[in-house]
Motif scaffolding. Structure first.
Motif, PDB file in Angstrom:
ATOM      1  N   THR A 141      42.118 -33.636 -29.663  1.00 24.45           N
ATOM      2  CA  THR A 141      43.453 -33.184 -30.248  1.00 24.45           C
ATOM      3  C   THR A 141      44.251 -34.384 -30.036  1.00 24.45           C
ATOM      4  O   THR A 141      44.480 -34.479 -28.738  1.00 24.45           O
ATOM      5  CB  THR A 141      43.708 -31.782 -30.183  1.00 24.45           C
ATOM      6  N   GLU A 142      44.996 -34.921 -31.089  1.00 19.98           N
ATOM      7  CA  GLU A 142      46.128 -35.806 -30.680  1.00 19.98           C
ATOM      8  C   GLU A 142      47.359 -35.222 -30.290  1.00 19.98           C
ATOM      9  O   GLU A 142      47.842 -34.099 -30.943  1.00 19.98           O
ATOM     10  CB  GLU A 142      46.372 -36.624 -32.175  1.00 19.98           C
ATOM     11  N   LEU A 143      48.033 -35.544 -29.166  1.00 20.62           N
ATOM     12  CA  LEU A 143      49.122 -35.038 -28.638  1.00 20.62           C
ATOM     13  C   LEU A 143      50.407 -35.959 -29.202  1.00 20.62           C
ATOM     14  O   LEU A 143      51.553 -35.479 -29.179  1.00 20.62           O
ATOM     15  CB  LEU A 143      49.037 -34.651 -26.997  1.00 20.62           C
ATOM     16  N   VAL A 144      50.092 -37.319 -28.758  1.00 18.76           N
ATOM     17  CA  VAL A 144      51.224 -38.300 -28.922  1.00 18.76           C
ATOM     18  C   VAL A 144      50.436 -39.566 -29.827  1.00 18.76           C
ATOM     19  O   VAL A 144      49.428 -39.903 -29.160  1.00 18.76           O
ATOM     20  CB  VAL A 144      51.899 -38.775 -27.766  1.00 18.76           C
ATOM     21  N   SER A 145      51.104 -40.339 -30.568  1.00 19.18           N
ATOM     22  CA  SER A 145      50.831 -41.415 -31.278  1.00 19.18           C
ATOM     23  C   SER A 145      51.823 -42.357 -31.570  1.00 19.18           C
ATOM     24  O   SER A 145      52.888 -41.614 -32.024  1.00 19.18           O
ATOM     25  CB  SER A 145      50.050 -41.008 -32.544  1.00 19.18           C
ATOM     26  N   THR A 146      51.832 -43.434 -31.145  1.00 21.74           N
ATOM     27  CA  THR A 146      52.994 -44.503 -31.274  1.00 21.74           C
ATOM     28  C   THR A 146      52.592 -45.578 -31.914  1.00 21.74           C
ATOM     29  O   THR A 146      52.120 -46.564 -31.239  1.00 21.74           O
ATOM     30  CB  THR A 146      53.594 -44.648 -29.720  1.00 21.74           C
ATOM     31  N   PRO A 147      52.467 -45.852 -33.257  1.00 18.03           N
ATOM     32  CA  PRO A 147      51.939 -46.907 -33.948  1.00 18.03           C
ATOM     33  C   PRO A 147      52.842 -48.136 -33.804  1.00 18.03           C
ATOM     34  O   PRO A 147      54.115 -48.033 -33.666  1.00 18.03           O
ATOM     35  CB  PRO A 147      51.736 -46.602 -35.477  1.00 18.03           C
ATOM     36  N   LEU A 148      52.061 -49.309 -34.080  1.00 22.43           N
ATOM     37  CA  LEU A 148      52.920 -50.508 -34.124  1.00 22.43           C
ATOM     38  C   LEU A 148      53.243 -50.744 -35.605  1.00 22.43           C
ATOM     39  O   LEU A 148      52.272 -50.885 -36.659  1.00 22.43           O
ATOM     40  CB  LEU A 148      52.039 -51.722 -33.643  1.00 22.43           C
ATOM     41  N   ALA A 149      54.508 -51.081 -36.003  1.00 22.41           N
ATOM     42  CA  ALA A 149      54.988 -51.213 -37.491  1.00 22.41           C
ATOM     43  C   ALA A 149      54.506 -52.508 -37.816  1.00 22.41           C
ATOM     44  O   ALA A 149      54.136 -53.408 -37.030  1.00 22.41           O
ATOM     45  CB  ALA A 149      56.487 -51.444 -37.407  1.00 22.41           C
ATOM     46  N   SER A 150      54.211 -52.549 -39.262  1.00 26.82           N
ATOM     47  CA  SER A 150      53.436 -53.724 -39.955  1.00 26.82           C
ATOM     48  C   SER A 150      54.306 -54.974 -39.855  1.00 26.82           C
ATOM     49  O   SER A 150      53.768 -56.003 -39.571  1.00 26.82           O
ATOM     50  CB  SER A 150      53.272 -53.283 -41.305  1.00 26.82           C
ATOM     51  N   PRO A 151      55.481 -54.871 -40.115  1.00 27.91           N
ATOM     52  CA  PRO A 151      56.388 -56.145 -39.711  1.00 27.91           C
ATOM     53  C   PRO A 151      55.927 -56.877 -38.195  1.00 27.91           C
ATOM     54  O   PRO A 151      55.899 -58.045 -38.117  1.00 27.91           O
ATOM     55  CB  PRO A 151      57.735 -55.899 -39.935  1.00 27.91           C
ATOM     56  N   ALA A 152      56.009 -56.021 -37.227  1.00 30.29           N
ATOM     57  CA  ALA A 152      55.621 -56.426 -35.982  1.00 30.29           C
ATOM     58  C   ALA A 152      54.451 -57.140 -36.061  1.00 30.29           C
ATOM     59  O   ALA A 152      53.927 -57.957 -35.129  1.00 30.29           O
ATOM     60  CB  ALA A 152      55.722 -55.322 -34.940  1.00 30.29           C
ATOM     61  N   LYS A 153      53.445 -56.325 -36.562  1.00 24.47           N
ATOM     62  CA  LYS A 153      52.033 -56.782 -36.522  1.00 24.47           C
ATOM     63  C   LYS A 153      51.810 -58.409 -37.297  1.00 24.47           C
ATOM     64  O   LYS A 153      51.408 -59.140 -36.443  1.00 24.47           O
ATOM     65  CB  LYS A 153      50.848 -55.912 -37.213  1.00 24.47           C
ATOM     66  N   LYS A 154      52.527 -58.567 -38.215  1.00 24.21           N
ATOM     67  CA  LYS A 154      52.491 -59.877 -38.733  1.00 24.21           C
ATOM     68  C   LYS A 154      53.167 -60.629 -37.908  1.00 24.21           C
ATOM     69  O   LYS A 154      52.814 -61.912 -37.649  1.00 24.21           O
ATOM     70  CB  LYS A 154      53.302 -59.919 -40.065  1.00 24.21           C
ATOM     71  N   ARG A 155      54.529 -60.373 -37.199  1.00 26.97           N
ATOM     72  CA  ARG A 155      55.080 -61.269 -36.473  1.00 26.97           C
ATOM     73  C   ARG A 155      54.205 -61.561 -35.120  1.00 26.97           C
ATOM     74  O   ARG A 155      54.178 -62.957 -34.698  1.00 26.97           O
ATOM     75  CB  ARG A 155      56.344 -60.776 -35.770  1.00 26.97           C
ATOM     76  N   VAL A 156      53.580 -60.921 -34.723  1.00 24.46           N
ATOM     77  CA  VAL A 156      52.509 -61.452 -33.588  1.00 24.46           C
ATOM     78  C   VAL A 156      51.426 -62.176 -33.939  1.00 24.46           C
ATOM     79  O   VAL A 156      51.230 -63.104 -33.177  1.00 24.46           O
ATOM     80  CB  VAL A 156      51.869 -59.765 -32.874  1.00 24.46           C
ATOM     81  N   LEU A 157      50.821 -61.575 -34.999  1.00 23.52           N
ATOM     82  CA  LEU A 157      49.617 -62.596 -35.243  1.00 23.52           C
ATOM     83  C   LEU A 157      50.186 -64.161 -36.193  1.00 23.52           C
ATOM     84  O   LEU A 157      49.295 -64.857 -35.977  1.00 23.52           O
ATOM     85  CB  LEU A 157      48.898 -61.926 -36.686  1.00 23.52           C
ATOM     86  N   ASP A 158      51.311 -64.232 -36.418  1.00 23.54           N
ATOM     87  CA  ASP A 158      51.848 -65.294 -36.876  1.00 23.54           C
ATOM     88  C   ASP A 158      51.961 -66.311 -35.487  1.00 23.54           C
ATOM     89  O   ASP A 158      51.469 -67.624 -35.641  1.00 23.54           O
ATOM     90  CB  ASP A 158      53.232 -65.376 -37.727  1.00 23.54           C
ATOM     91  N   ILE A 159      52.550 -65.697 -34.344  1.00 25.29           N
ATOM     92  CA  ILE A 159      52.515 -66.461 -33.216  1.00 25.29           C
ATOM     93  C   ILE A 159      51.232 -66.918 -32.902  1.00 25.29           C
ATOM     94  O   ILE A 159      51.047 -68.056 -32.257  1.00 25.29           O
ATOM     95  CB  ILE A 159      53.111 -65.392 -31.948  1.00 25.29           C
ATOM     96  N   LEU A 160      50.147 -66.011 -32.872  1.00 23.16           N
ATOM     97  CA  LEU A 160      48.912 -66.467 -32.413  1.00 23.16           C
ATOM     98  C   LEU A 160      48.214 -67.640 -33.005  1.00 23.16           C
ATOM     99  O   LEU A 160      47.450 -68.313 -32.522  1.00 23.16           O
ATOM    100  CB  LEU A 160      47.878 -65.389 -32.617  1.00 23.16           C
ATOM    101  N   ASP A 161      48.682 -68.109 -34.229  1.00 21.58           N
ATOM    102  CA  ASP A 161      48.217 -69.247 -34.876  1.00 21.58           C
ATOM    103  C   ASP A 161      48.518 -70.427 -33.894  1.00 21.58           C
ATOM    104  O   ASP A 161      47.729 -71.363 -34.017  1.00 21.58           O
ATOM    105  CB  ASP A 161      48.915 -69.533 -36.135  1.00 21.58           C
ATOM    106  N   SER A 162      49.463 -70.368 -33.053  1.00 21.54           N
ATOM    107  CA  SER A 162      49.845 -71.559 -32.069  1.00 21.54           C
ATOM    108  C   SER A 162      49.113 -71.670 -30.968  1.00 21.54           C
ATOM    109  O   SER A 162      49.299 -72.190 -30.023  1.00 21.54           O
ATOM    110  CB  SER A 162      51.089 -71.702 -32.160  1.00 21.54           C
ATOM    111  N   ILE A 163      48.233 -70.344 -30.503  1.00 24.45           N
ATOM    112  CA  ILE A 163      47.644 -70.375 -29.195  1.00 24.45           C
ATOM    113  C   ILE A 163      46.083 -70.598 -29.389  1.00 24.45           C
ATOM    114  O   ILE A 163      45.635 -70.079 -30.062  1.00 24.45           O
ATOM    115  CB  ILE A 163      47.695 -68.946 -28.639  1.00 24.45           C
ATOM    116  N   ASP A 164      45.572 -71.473 -28.206  1.00 21.31           N
ATOM    117  CA  ASP A 164      44.173 -71.952 -28.293  1.00 21.31           C
ATOM    118  C   ASP A 164      43.484 -70.792 -27.508  1.00 21.31           C
ATOM    119  O   ASP A 164      43.881 -70.165 -26.721  1.00 21.31           O
ATOM    120  CB  ASP A 164      44.113 -73.325 -27.647  1.00 21.31           C
ATOM    121  N   ASP A 165      42.382 -70.529 -28.107  1.00 20.26           N
ATOM    122  CA  ASP A 165      41.339 -69.820 -27.301  1.00 20.26           C
ATOM    123  C   ASP A 165      41.766 -68.211 -27.058  1.00 20.26           C
ATOM    124  O   ASP A 165      41.413 -67.800 -25.864  1.00 20.26           O
ATOM    125  CB  ASP A 165      41.153 -70.519 -25.885  1.00 20.26           C
TER     126      ASP A 165
END
Length: 264
Positions: free
Chosen positions: A79-103
């Motif tokens: 049974t779920e007691l607590v859930s704290t999702p990551l907002a979609s704009p934040a997800k995009k922001r993180v993934l955009d940064i990863l484009d510049s990281i190797d490996d």
């Protein structure tokens, strides 16, 4: 130190309760039954996926509380007691940064599964230790489902090769070096401390009645919520500085050694 006050025991998994082979000791399972007899609440808190933590503690899964995904999800008896999702704009922001990281090998972590890219196939063997449910998809940015965090893996050193790139996100997001190879990015409220505070409130248990064990930086917030806070011998220097007490390493049954004293 009056351990008789303790009503809740909380432990991290990897590097803390689990040994270097990612195993739970038989001694712990025996001690757990004694904790249960004394009505001491037990909480397993990890950066791992919920299903993966359950897989490590199958015989006691119905008797404990699970803080998964570094606090993004809290479960009890499925049974779920607590859930704290990551907002979609934040997800995009993180993934955009990863484009510049190797490996770097990113993992989108949802409640029921994890998602990786085809080019992360070599990383799958490592992933399977922490995520028992996952799928390979072609484009993480196109994924529209709810996620709890983005886990980032580097084969050598996450603190050196990933953290500097995502550090600027701190303040807006939770950025945690959660292991030798991992950095986790999530909502500001998605940390083990936020989740533990919710669990304490649900059970009417105070920090003065709480015992916590940890080894890495993603444990800092929950260590701050316990009068009986323990750093493992193998812990990160920041954790050793933050904890009030210390114990043996995870390979030397450090958690079990303190639980023996608690039960005595």
């Amino acid at each position: 130190m009056d351990l008789s006050k303790v009503k809740m025991v909380v432990t991290d998994m990897d590097g803390t309760l689990l040994n270097s082979q990612h195993e739970v000791s038989g001694q712990f399972l025996e001690l757990f039954q004694k904790l249960k007899e004394r009505d001491i609440v037990f909480v397993a808190a990890s950066g791992r996926q919920y299903q993966s933590i359950v897989d490590k503690l199958p015989s006691i899964k119905n008797d404990i509380i699970f803080i998964a995904e570094n606090g993004g999800l809290v479960m009890q008896n499925d049974t779920e007691l607590v859930s704290t999702p990551l907002a979609s704009p934040a997800k995009k922001r993180v993934l955009d940064i990863l484009d510049s990281i190797d490996d770097v090998h990113p993992v989108l972590c949802s409640k029921n599964s994890a998602f990786i890219l085809p080019e992360s196939r070599e990383f799958e063997e490592k992933l399977q230790e922490y995520y028992s449910e996952y799928a390979v998809i072609d484009d993480l940015k196109a994924f529209e489902g709810e996620i709890l965090k983005i886990a980032l893996y580097h084969f050598e050193n996450s603190e050196q090769f990933i953290y500097p790139f995502v550090k600027p996100l701190e303040g807006d997001l939770q950025v945690k070096v959660s292991g030798q190879n991992w950095v986790d990015v999530s909502s500001l409220d998605a940390n083990k401390g936020f989740a533990l505070r919710k669990v304490q409130q649900l059970h009417g248990i105070t920090p003065k009645e709480t015992m916590v064990f940890g080894d890495y930086n993603n444990d800092l917030e929950m260590l701050a919520l316990a009068d009986f806070s323990y750093a493992m011998e193998n812990a990160h220097p920041k954790v050793k500085k933050a904890a009030k007490y210390s114990t043996l390493s995870n390979d030397d049954l450090g958690v079990e050694a303190v639980l023996e004293k608690l039960l005595a």
